[in-house]
Write an enzyme that holds these catalytic residues in place. Structure first.
Site, mmCIF file in Angstrom:
data_model
loop_
_atom_site.group_PDB
_atom_site.id
_atom_site.type_symbol
_atom_site.label_atom_id
_atom_site.label_comp_id
_atom_site.label_asym_id
_atom_site.label_seq_id
_atom_site.Cartn_x
_atom_site.Cartn_y
_atom_site.Cartn_z
ATOM 1 C CD1 TRP A 17 -2.782 1.584 0.451
ATOM 2 C CD2 TRP A 17 -1.528 2.413 2.103
ATOM 3 N NE1 TRP A 17 -3.243 2.847 0.729
ATOM 4 C CE2 TRP A 17 -2.492 3.385 1.742
ATOM 5 C CE3 TRP A 17 -0.621 2.709 3.117
ATOM 6 C CZ2 TRP A 17 -2.580 4.626 2.367
ATOM 7 C CZ3 TRP A 17 -0.707 3.948 3.729
ATOM 8 C CH2 TRP A 17 -1.692 4.890 3.365
ATOM 9 C CE LYS A 37 -11.086 5.927 -5.702
ATOM 10 N NZ LYS A 37 -10.455 7.048 -5.014
ATOM 11 C CG ASP A 73 -11.507 1.541 -3.051
ATOM 12 O OD1 ASP A 73 -10.536 0.797 -3.234
ATOM 13 O OD2 ASP A 73 -11.441 2.586 -2.349
ATOM 14 C CG ASP A 97 -4.861 5.232 -1.524
ATOM 15 O OD1 ASP A 97 -5.529 5.594 -2.501
ATOM 16 O OD2 ASP A 97 -5.328 4.510 -0.620
HETATM 17 C C1 DGJ Z 1 -8.908 3.553 -0.911
HETATM 18 C C2 DGJ Z 1 -8.713 4.323 -2.180
HETATM 19 O O1 DGJ Z 1 -7.474 4.018 -2.732
HETATM 20 C C3 DGJ Z 1 -8.831 5.802 -1.877
HETATM 21 O O2 DGJ Z 1 -8.597 6.538 -3.045
HETATM 22 C C4 DGJ Z 1 -10.189 6.090 -1.326
HETATM 23 O O3 DGJ Z 1 -11.158 5.860 -2.302
HETATM 24 C C5 DGJ Z 1 -10.434 5.235 -0.092
HETATM 25 N N1 DGJ Z 1 -10.192 3.848 -0.358
HETATM 26 C C6 DGJ Z 1 -11.843 5.414 0.387
HETATM 27 O O4 DGJ Z 1 -12.132 4.587 1.416
#
Ligand code: DGJ
Length: 740
Positions: free
Chosen positions: A197, A479, A481, A550
């Site tokens: 991450w 989006k 996730d 991120d």
């Molecule tokens: C992880 C994603 O990578 C972020 O951009 C964001 O959307 C968060 N989750 C939201 O919980």
């Protein structure tokens, strides 16, 4: 007709009592395999050629993957000095003792498979030529179809296998690779991409030595944390080169557990296998059933890593990425600017600011849903996809029409594969949670994974997407996730057939995606997974872009985006400008550098614009405007990496239009050591040497290059005339080049 015999050991005799041995005569029946005329099967693109040969005894062997040879038939009778040579798709059994592409366990407990050529056919459609080769095991009637799709112009060959259980009883597929490729060189330099991450796609380079190197993911849902399912092998060298030498690159189109392995055998050959990881996946295949493996994407180039990347990018824009190569809108995402804390005025304020800065879409990220349990943190509500009216009482349709009224599109975030422990869904459907009886239900980010192997769950997940799209007319972007891996895997739905879980989870995901695309062909979908943890060509078949990481710190992004560019094209690489100090790394970089780095992909912003000064807003407006002028090059141009952030203090690259009439060049100074060095000399690439290009630096009043605003020939720019002065760490520049 010459007959070949398969030998099978009758070792039982040795352990029988002497009496019985005497009484029982050794008997062994072998199945006869008819001999065949040798021939070559040539699979080729404009600039590469894969030659397979069928030997007299029906072995299918690899003879060549490299530069095209005019008369490839000469490979048919090639004496490799290694018997038959490299099996095209080696199966465990018989005399083959290396790593197997296919390892089958039959109902009688036998583990031997020997694949022999049966037939092949070729068909062409557009720029793609498909060769299908059928192999069979003469003892068990198991058949394997090897499918090779050759993309002529792009120099890419996609290959997968289909296993057909032609026998009368079920078998278990203990290992089943998509594709196998054997390389022969003096040295093999492997480049692969590890990470986690906020530091996805970190580059690792190592020489392959004797033994087996394995790159694998067992996370179930995430392909890029730990390793990305892709690699490059530079041949006959220990040095990585952008521009020269033979390179073979590969990527697997699969969004679950995968394994790429590189076995250097005792003769110095390297066999590369790519496919679904065999971990806990002894897949049961009933009589008459077929198992289709995911595609392995291969390319070969004699022009170093740069050539291999350009091949992959061209292929991906045309075939590998949903809507690839079309320009996607710039955007403001609410996540880092608002996290979970917002109400309608926060969002409309962001929309106003986004519009004022010239952005084209607003994306409402996490936090908008949950009624019984409002989503005010990551501790609850996943699964309860009803609007949180405490935060947005006016409804998403209000927000959508507000954004549309400002000329912006609207996007919205979902994480449909997950359920929070604290949620109405978990209360209602505990049996939908991935779990193993009697074992702890481990949470990650306070959430569990839904069992996508279960068709009911697939319907539910499709329903979430569908319902979200119905929240307002004109939702333009989703989006998607996926924020955790699978722990203590188990599907309540699959009962005792848990070996199917990892495969059927991904197949379930793809079946949902297929339904989504049937109903919503035009909606833009971003593939996100805790940042860039689901970056693979399996997911990209359904998604327009991926969230790269991120980590939006421009310094960290130089390494992440550099490595990403090895395999994946810039048109799909989402890259955002965020606040400083950076929320992930704590680094403070100039706004200009943040914009210049984000402009290397699909540009966005992810901060609270209210916190920008008037001067910063003006710069944002200027950078977004200039980006719109050259972004077609980012989305469709050929990438030339000039200087690597791993090996140099400077990171530089360019995108060049196919006709070489335009280009955009990016340079970043990552570490500045010496004021006395003056201009940093760069050799541009990919230009037409004889054409003159007008060079214009973007987003500055005073250029860092003496030649700014003037025209120079391509050969001058490529041969040492281009030396902008990037004075100081984190200085950056973008130049647009236009042929006159
Ligand atoms: C992880 C994603 O990578 C972020 O951009 C964001 O959307 C968060 N989750 C939201 O919980």
């Amino acid at each position: 007709m010459k007959h070949i015999t398969i030998l099978a050991a009758a070792l039982l005799v040795a352990v029988m009592p002497a009496e019985a041995r005497k009484a029982k005569k050794f008997t062994h029946q072998t199945v006869e395999i008819p001999a065949v005329e040798p021939q070559s099967i040539v699979i080729e693109t404009a600039g590469s050629q894969l030659v397979l040969a069928v030997t007299t005894d029906r072995n299918l062997v690899l003879r060549h993957y490299g530069a095209p040879v005019k008369d490839a038939g000469q490979f048919t009778h090639m004496d490799t000095g290694r018997g038959n040579g490299a099996q095209a798709y080696p199966a465990a059994g018989g005399t083959f003792l290396g790593q197997a592409a296919l390892h089958v366990k039959y109902a009688d407990g036998n583990h031997n498979t020997e694949l022999r050529y049966l037939s092949h056919s070729v068909k062409a459609s557009g720029g793609v030529k498909t060769t299908e080769i059928v192999l069979k095991d003469y003892v068990t009637d198991l058949q394997v179809k090897l499918v090779y799709d050759a993309y002529r112009k792009e120099n890419v060959i996609c290959s997968h296998s289909e296993i057909v259980n032609g026998g009368k009883k079920a078998v278990e597929l203990l290992e089943v690779a998509s594709s196998s490729l054997t390389l022969e060189a003096d040295k093999y330099l492997l480049t692969h991409f590890h990470g986690g991450w906020a530091y996805e796609m970190q580059t690792a380079r190592e020489l392959l030595d004797f033994g087996t190197k394995v790159i694998e993911s067992r996370r179930g849902t995430q392909t890029t944390q730990t390793e990305n399912p892709s690699f490059l092998v530079s041949l006959n060298t220990g040095e990585f080169s952008e521009t020269s030498g033979e390179v073979v690159a590969g990527a697997l189109a699969w969004s679950g557990n995968f394994r790429l392995s590189f076995e250097k055998d005792e003769t110095g050959l390297v066999n590369v296998l790519g496919g679904i990881s065999p971990f806990a996946s002894a897949y049961p295949l009933k009589a008459g059933e077929t198992f289709v493996t995911p595609e392995m994407i291969w390319t070969w180039s004699a022009d170093g890593a740069g050539g291999a990347s350009r091949n992959l990018h061209r292929w991906a824009r045309q075939y590998g990425i949903y809507g690839g190569g079309t320009v996607n809108p710039t955007l403001l995402n609410s996540w880092e600017g608002a996290y979970f804390t917002f109400t309608t005025p926060t969002l409309t304020g962001m929309i106003d600011d986004a519009a004022a800065m010239g952005l084209e879409m607003f994306v409402l990220d996490d936090g908008w849903f949950g009624t019984k349990y409002p989503r005010n943190s990551d501790k609850s509500s996943l699964g309860d996809w009803d609007l949180c009216t405490d935060k947005i009482p006016e409804g998403i349709d209000y927000l959508a029409s507000y954004a549309h009224g400002k000329g912006l599109k609207l996007g919205i975030w979902i994480e449909p594969e997950m359920v929070s422990r604290v949620s109405e869904l978990a209360e209602k459907h505990p049996e939908w949670v991935v779990q193993s009886p009697g074992r702890a239900l481990y949470e990650a980010r306070w959430q569990w994974v839904l069992d996508l192997a279960n068709p009911e769950v697939q319907d539910f997940v499709f329903g979430i997407f569908d319902k979200t799209m119905q929240l307002a007319p004109g939702i333009d972007y989703i989006k998607w996730d996926c924020n955790r891996p699978v722990y203590s895997f188990g599907s309540p739905y699959l009962g005792t057939e848990q070996d199917r879980f990892f495969v059927e989870y991904v197949q379930g995901l793809y079946s949902v995606m297929r339904r989504i695309r049937e109903k919503y062909p035009d909606v833009l979908v971003q593939c996100c997974s805790s940042g860039g943890s689901r970056l693979d060509y399996g997911a990209m078949r359904w998604c327009n872009e991926f969230w790269t990481s991120d980590n939006t710190d421009a310094i960290s992004r130089s390494r992440i985006q550099y490595a990403t560019s090895m395999i994946y094209p810039a048109c799909a690489m989402a890259s955002h400008v965020s606040a400083v100090p950076n929320h992930q790394s704590g680094n403070v970089t100039p706004l200009k550098m943040r914009f210049d780095m984000a402009a290397a992909g699909r540009l966005g912003m992810e901060l609270q614009p209210k916190n920008l000064t008037a001067e910063e807003r003006a710069l944002a407006y200027r950078c977004i405007k200039s980006y719109k002028g050259f972004r077609d090059l980012v989305f469709t141009g050929d990438l030339y990496r000039i200087s690597s952030p791993l090996d140099s203090d400077y990171y530089a690259f360019m995108y060049v239009s196919e006709d070489k009439s335009r280009a955009v060049m990016f340079e970043f100074c990552l570490r500045y050591q010496n004021r006395a060095t003056g201009g940093h000399l760069l050799r541009l690439a990919g230009l037409d040497p004889s054409r003159k290009y007008l060079v214009t630096e973007q987003n500055v009043d005073t250029s860092c290059w003496w030649g700014n605003g003037q025209s120079f020939t391509g050969d001058f720019l490529m041969s040492g005339g281009f030396n902008p002065v990037l004075n100081g760490s984190n200085a950056s520049a973008i130049f647009v080049l236009a042929a006159r």
